[in-house]
Design an enzyme around this catalytic site. Structure first.
Site, PDB file in Angstrom:
ATOM      1  N   LEU A   1       2.833  74.162 134.459  1.00  0.00           N
ATOM      2  CA  LEU A   1       4.307  73.580 134.906  1.00  0.00           C
ATOM      3  C   LEU A   1       4.488  74.139 136.288  1.00  0.00           C
ATOM      4  CD1 LEU A   1       6.838  72.077 134.107  1.00  0.00           C
ATOM      5  CD2 LEU A   1       8.064  74.266 133.821  1.00  0.00           C
TER       6      LEU A   1
ATOM      7  N   GLN B   1       9.429  64.282 125.845  1.00  0.00           N
ATOM      8  CA  GLN B   1       9.530  64.430 127.242  1.00  0.00           C
ATOM      9  C   GLN B   1       8.300  64.723 128.056  1.00  0.00           C
ATOM     10  OE1 GLN B   1      12.256  67.651 129.586  1.00  0.00           O
ATOM     11  NE2 GLN B   1      13.066  65.709 129.784  1.00  0.00           N
TER      12      GLN B   1
ATOM     13  N   HIS C   1       6.864  65.865 131.719  1.00  0.00           N
ATOM     14  CA  HIS C   1       7.320  66.561 132.878  1.00  0.00           C
ATOM     15  C   HIS C   1       6.780  65.904 133.893  1.00  0.00           C
ATOM     16  CE1 HIS C   1       8.762  69.552 135.856  1.00  0.00           C
ATOM     17  NE2 HIS C   1       9.577  69.951 134.888  1.00  0.00           N
TER      18      HIS C   1
ATOM     19  N   ARG D   1      16.112  64.865 127.926  1.00  0.00           N
ATOM     20  CA  ARG D   1      16.762  66.158 128.350  1.00  0.00           C
ATOM     21  C   ARG D   1      16.823  66.291 129.823  1.00  0.00           C
ATOM     22  NH1 ARG D   1      15.243  71.292 129.437  1.00  0.00           N
ATOM     23  NH2 ARG D   1      12.908  70.869 128.908  1.00  0.00           N
TER      24      ARG D   1
ATOM     25  N   HIS E   1       5.919  68.018 127.643  1.00  0.00           N
ATOM     26  CA  HIS E   1       6.697  69.195 128.045  1.00  0.00           C
ATOM     27  C   HIS E   1       7.520  69.685 127.078  1.00  0.00           C
ATOM     28  CE1 HIS E   1       8.516  72.407 130.582  1.00  0.00           C
ATOM     29  NE2 HIS E   1       9.862  71.719 130.614  1.00  0.00           N
TER      30      HIS E   1
ATOM     31  N   PHE F   1      19.451  70.617 140.163  1.00  0.00           N
ATOM     32  CA  PHE F   1      18.344  70.067 139.223  1.00  0.00           C
ATOM     33  C   PHE F   1      18.580  68.566 139.014  1.00  0.00           C
ATOM     34  CE2 PHE F   1      15.662  72.592 136.073  1.00  0.00           C
ATOM     35  CZ  PHE F   1      15.294  73.691 137.043  1.00  0.00           C
TER      36      PHE F   1
ATOM     37  N   GLU G   1      10.866  72.191 138.103  1.00  0.00           N
ATOM     38  CA  GLU G   1      11.638  71.229 138.565  1.00  0.00           C
ATOM     39  C   GLU G   1      12.448  72.176 139.859  1.00  0.00           C
ATOM     40  OE1 GLU G   1      13.609  68.450 136.157  1.00  0.00           O
ATOM     41  OE2 GLU G   1      15.519  68.652 137.162  1.00  0.00           O
TER      42      GLU G   1
ATOM     43  N   ARG H   1      13.900  63.416 134.697  1.00  0.00           N
ATOM     44  CA  ARG H   1      12.440  63.669 134.329  1.00  0.00           C
ATOM     45  C   ARG H   1      11.763  62.498 134.059  1.00  0.00           C
ATOM     46  NH1 ARG H   1      12.657  69.617 131.838  1.00  0.00           N
ATOM     47  NH2 ARG H   1      13.112  70.621 133.822  1.00  0.00           N
TER      48      ARG H   1
HETATM   49  C1  LIG Z   1       6.418  76.265 130.897  1.00  0.00           C
HETATM   50  C2  LIG Z   1       7.995  75.876 130.510  1.00  0.00           C
HETATM   51  C3  LIG Z   1       9.054  76.005 131.207  1.00  0.00           C
HETATM   52  C4  LIG Z   1      10.318  75.690 130.929  1.00  0.00           C
HETATM   53  N1  LIG Z   1      11.330  75.941 132.045  1.00  0.00           N
HETATM   54  C5  LIG Z   1      12.511  75.642 131.420  1.00  0.00           C
HETATM   55  C6  LIG Z   1      13.785  76.010 132.194  1.00  0.00           C
HETATM   56  O1  LIG Z   1      13.554  76.487 133.531  1.00  0.00           O
HETATM   57  N2  LIG Z   1      15.117  75.532 131.897  1.00  0.00           N
HETATM   58  C7  LIG Z   1      15.108  75.060 130.504  1.00  0.00           C
HETATM   59  O2  LIG Z   1      16.236  74.791 130.241  1.00  0.00           O
HETATM   60  N3  LIG Z   1      13.974  74.646 129.624  1.00  0.00           N
HETATM   61  C8  LIG Z   1      12.903  75.044 130.138  1.00  0.00           C
HETATM   62  N4  LIG Z   1      11.676  74.826 128.991  1.00  0.00           N
HETATM   63  C9  LIG Z   1      12.089  74.605 127.839  1.00  0.00           C
HETATM   64  C10 LIG Z   1      12.361  75.834 126.987  1.00  0.00           C
HETATM   65  O3  LIG Z   1      11.950  76.960 127.595  1.00  0.00           O
HETATM   66  C11 LIG Z   1      12.324  75.701 125.631  1.00  0.00           C
HETATM   67  O4  LIG Z   1      12.654  74.373 125.073  1.00  0.00           O
HETATM   68  C12 LIG Z   1      13.031  77.083 124.973  1.00  0.00           C
HETATM   69  O5  LIG Z   1      12.640  78.240 125.660  1.00  0.00           O
HETATM   70  C13 LIG Z   1      12.488  76.888 123.295  1.00  0.00           C
HETATM   71  O6  LIG Z   1      12.912  78.196 122.845  1.00  0.00           O
HETATM   72  P1  LIG Z   1      13.011  78.145 121.266  1.00  0.00           P
HETATM   73  O7  LIG Z   1      13.689  79.668 121.158  1.00  0.00           O
HETATM   74  O8  LIG Z   1      13.358  77.187 120.459  1.00  0.00           O
HETATM   75  O9  LIG Z   1      11.406  78.465 120.943  1.00  0.00           O
HETATM   76  P2  LIG Z   1      10.213  79.093 121.599  1.00  0.00           P
HETATM   77  O10 LIG Z   1      10.645  80.074 122.810  1.00  0.00           O
HETATM   78  O11 LIG Z   1       8.901  78.467 121.886  1.00  0.00           O
HETATM   79  O12 LIG Z   1      10.037  80.174 120.135  1.00  0.00           O
HETATM   80  C14 LIG Z   1       9.537  79.768 119.088  1.00  0.00           C
HETATM   81  C15 LIG Z   1       9.157  80.908 118.168  1.00  0.00           C
HETATM   82  O13 LIG Z   1       8.649  80.487 117.042  1.00  0.00           O
HETATM   83  C16 LIG Z   1       7.647  81.017 116.488  1.00  0.00           C
HETATM   84  N5  LIG Z   1       6.732  80.342 115.459  1.00  0.00           N
HETATM   85  C17 LIG Z   1       6.547  78.934 116.012  1.00  0.00           C
HETATM   86  N6  LIG Z   1       5.814  78.497 114.571  1.00  0.00           N
HETATM   87  C18 LIG Z   1       5.713  79.576 113.716  1.00  0.00           C
HETATM   88  C19 LIG Z   1       5.440  79.900 112.492  1.00  0.00           C
HETATM   89  N7  LIG Z   1       4.950  78.878 111.865  1.00  0.00           N
HETATM   90  N8  LIG Z   1       5.511  81.236 111.799  1.00  0.00           N
HETATM   91  C20 LIG Z   1       5.962  82.025 112.374  1.00  0.00           C
HETATM   92  N9  LIG Z   1       6.569  82.104 113.724  1.00  0.00           N
HETATM   93  C21 LIG Z   1       6.501  80.745 114.501  1.00  0.00           C
HETATM   94  C22 LIG Z   1       6.684  81.505 117.542  1.00  0.00           C
HETATM   95  O14 LIG Z   1       6.154  82.647 117.279  1.00  0.00           O
HETATM   96  C23 LIG Z   1       7.920  81.693 118.830  1.00  0.00           C
HETATM   97  O15 LIG Z   1       8.348  83.158 118.597  1.00  0.00           O
HETATM   98  C24 LIG Z   1      10.393  75.076 129.753  1.00  0.00           C
HETATM   99  C25 LIG Z   1       9.198  75.044 128.755  1.00  0.00           C
HETATM  100  C26 LIG Z   1       8.232  75.213 129.190  1.00  0.00           C
HETATM  101  C27 LIG Z   1       6.788  75.075 128.366  1.00  0.00           C
END
Ligand SMILES: Cc1cc2nc3c(=O)[nH]c(=O)nc-3n(C[C@H](O)[C@H](O)[C@H](O)COP(=O)(O)OP(=O)(O)OC[C@H]3O[C@@H](n4cnc5c(N)ncnc54)[C@H](O)[C@@H]3O)c2cc1C
Length: 565
Positions: free
Chosen positions: A242, A230, A232, A376, A341, A117, A245, A276
């Protein structure tokens, strides 16, 4: 009144990791605006980093080298002990996920497969084809059910309640019933993910409006390093879905309209696998200088990888191209352009995920510890969510066990929920005004145009003026829908306040930071300036205005030097 010891807002990787690590003797609940399995984590494609050394080229990898790559990738803005904590914990986090049942892809010999990566000295990204987030989230969810974690699915939290410097709970909107309800909690953990949809072109899910950051900010908790957004390099042109990568990790080429692998002009040794920020700027420069296609995109070419490799390692990318682009990447190059991203900045927390407010914690993308600094590395965000999600579960449990119930919290919480309800009823009674969806479209458009990859003083100042105008217009907005069940208009209405705050904090931070570092590129100050700017930006809301403070970056073994790839 609904009451919990620990209330976790967010059912993505960070929220579920927190639920799994919380003390089982405490009353723990996860509340999420969508079903947990629809959290944005499910869309993570490429993988999660850990120096397992399973790849033939990775035998010399170590947590120290992972730490160094993370700090260098961050343009030296990461706090070095926090980055070290994450990288030291990475291998055991992966084995724990494996033992929970995560079906990682395998190399011959059955060890977990790893791919190269960007910005990484060794191939250290563990993956499950190109569906890594999905398999981790589903496994964590199964484990949470087994542990009898209580879930409030499709509840939107609208307010974080902090009173006399103590966190007391939240107000939430139950989408199914349309009711506004108070929830009391001894500890609240925000794991609310990113704010990608503050921008027009974003790889994020449409649910990623970022209200967690806005609620924390309005409740008086500082936001840190928000100017670092960031972009992407490779989102599919037109849809901005997306293209992982991992596609470059597997050997994909970036080509301009002359068929040239232009990364040789920007990062001659790392080429397509530079970090990135560097690749996104290179692509945008090619497009801006007339070497793109239709002045809007360049090509990501996978054809030379062959059908077998694409089908096995990148099956979802193939599906995305067929279903959303009408072509197969086995036969045609993918048109790509950069898009928002990830958020490096977030709620200011320390290495234990504690915020400055007792009883309020944050982890995952909404938090800034900071391990990613100004940029990142791919694969480090899932790791951050899993590692610090687990840490926050432990920290909040310890806090609850050592704290006293706060007297008279119920009347305060109840009053706040009644206020929210009244505001909603007033807005629903109005029969004309501004439409919140149109306001949202205006916000997104100028954020992508003026606060994007290349920034300057004039554009940033104009964006701030437009944010101020939108605030005035938002006061005149109203809710047209008469039914409050599953009312997306109310969801957007209640999150829009936060989006304006986030946009303001990003833009103001970007305007003040008169240097270029990581993802933050100022065309009018195009050099990194450690003498003045090797520091974190902190913004706290004081009397409805952002107050700016700075904090030293924690430097360890690695003295800042110029980044070269
Ligand atoms: C398309 C894509 C691909 C990616 N691929 C990678 C990868 O391969 N490797 C990597 O390391 N990172 C990757 N990332 C980044 C990574 O996926 C995220 O940064 C990470 O999954 C975030 O996890 P999280 O638990 O913080 O938030 P999320 O998974 O976004 O969860 C947020 C949660 O908060 C809840 N929520 C938000 N606001 C409220 C509210 N006001 N009230 C109640 N609930 C709320 C939502 O319902 C959800 O359940 C990618 C991101 C994207 C967009």
């Amino acid at each position: 009144m609904l009451s919990h010891d620990i209330l976790i807002v967010g059912g993505g990787l960070a929220g579920l990791a927190a639920a799994l690590e919380s003390d089982p003797n405490l009353k723990v609940a996860v509340i999420s605006k969508v079903h947990p399995l629809r959290s944005h984590s499910v869309a993570a494609q490429g993988g999660i980093n850990a120096p397992l050394g399973n790849h033939p080229d990775g035998a010399d990898d170590s947590w120290e080298k992972h730490t160094f790559d993370t700090i260098k990738g961050s343009d030296y803005l990461a706090d070095q002990s926090a980055a070290e904590l994450m990288c030291r914990s990475a291998a055991s986090a992966i084995y724990e996920l494996e033992h929970m049942g995560v079906p990682f892809s395998r190399f011959p010999g059955r060890v977990i497969a790893q791919r190269p990566f960007g910005g990484a000295g060794f191939p250290r990204t563990c993956y499950a084809a190109d569906r890594t987030g999905q398999v981790i989230l589903h496994t964590q969810f199964e484990q949470s059910l087994k542990k009898n974690v209580k879930f409030y699915d499709e509840w939107l939290v609208t307010d974080l309640l902090i009173h006399n410097d103590r966190c007391l709970g939240v107000v939430a909107y139950d989408l199914k019933s349309g009711e506004i309800l108070p929830l009391k909690a001894r500890a609240v953990i925000f794991a609310t993910g990113g704010y990608g949809r503050v921008f027009l072109r974003s790889t994020n899910a449409f649910i990623n409006l970022g209200s967690g950051l806005g609620m924390a900010y309005r409740a008086g908790v500082p936001l840190k390093d928000m100017e670092f957004v960031q972009f992407h390099p490779t989102s599919m042109f037109g849809k901005n879905i997306l293209i992982t990568e991992g596609a470059r990790g597997e050997g994909g080429y970036l080509l301009n309209n002359q068929g040239k692998r232009f990364m040789e002009d920007y990062a001659p040794s790392a080429m397509e696998l530079a970090p990135r920020d560097i690749v996104a700027r290179a692509i945008q420069t090619e497009i801006d200088n007339g070497r793109g296609f239709e002045d809007q995109y360049v090509h990501l070419d996978l054809r030379h990888l062959g059908k077998e490799k694409i089908d096995k390692r990148l099956p979802s990318i193939r599906d995305i191209c067929i279903n959303f682009g009408g072509f197969s990447p086995i036969e045609a190059p993918i048109p790509i352009q950069p898009a928002q991203h990830y958020s490096m900045g977030g709620i200011d927390v320390d290495e234990t995920c504690a915020s400055p407010v007792p009883g309020f914690f944050a982890a995952g993308e909404c938090a800034c510890i900071s391990v990613h600094g100004a940029n990142r590395l791919g694969g480090n965000s899932l790791l951050d969510a899993v590692v610090f999600g687990s840490i926050v579960g432990k920290t909040a449990s310890e806090y609850v066990k050592g704290s006293q119930e706060f007297p008279d919290s119920e009347s305060y919480i109840l009053q706040k929920s009644l206020n929210r309800k009244q505001e909603l009823e007033d807005k629903a009674k109005q029969d004309s005004g501004e439409n919140v969806f149109q306001l949202l479209n205006r916000l997104k458009a100028f954020m992508s145009d003026k606060v994007g990859i290349f920034r300057n003083q004039k554009d940033l100042s104009e964006a701030l003026e437009q944010i101020a105008q939108l605030r005035q217009d938002f006061k005149k907005s109203y809710i047209r829908s008469s039914c409050l069940r599953y009312c997306q208009e109310f969801v957007t209405f209640s999150e829009f306040d936060s989006m304006l705050d986030i946009a303001e904090v990003i833009t103001l931070g970007a305007l003040n930071r008169t240097e270029t570092r990581g993802s933050h590129f100022r065309t009018d100050f195009d050099k990194r300036n450690d003498a003045e700017w090797l520091k974190h930006t902190l913004m706290t809301q004081k009397e409805a205005k952002p107050e700016i403070n700075y904090r030293e970056v924690e430097i360890g073994k690695y003295q800042p030097v110029e980044r070269k790839y």
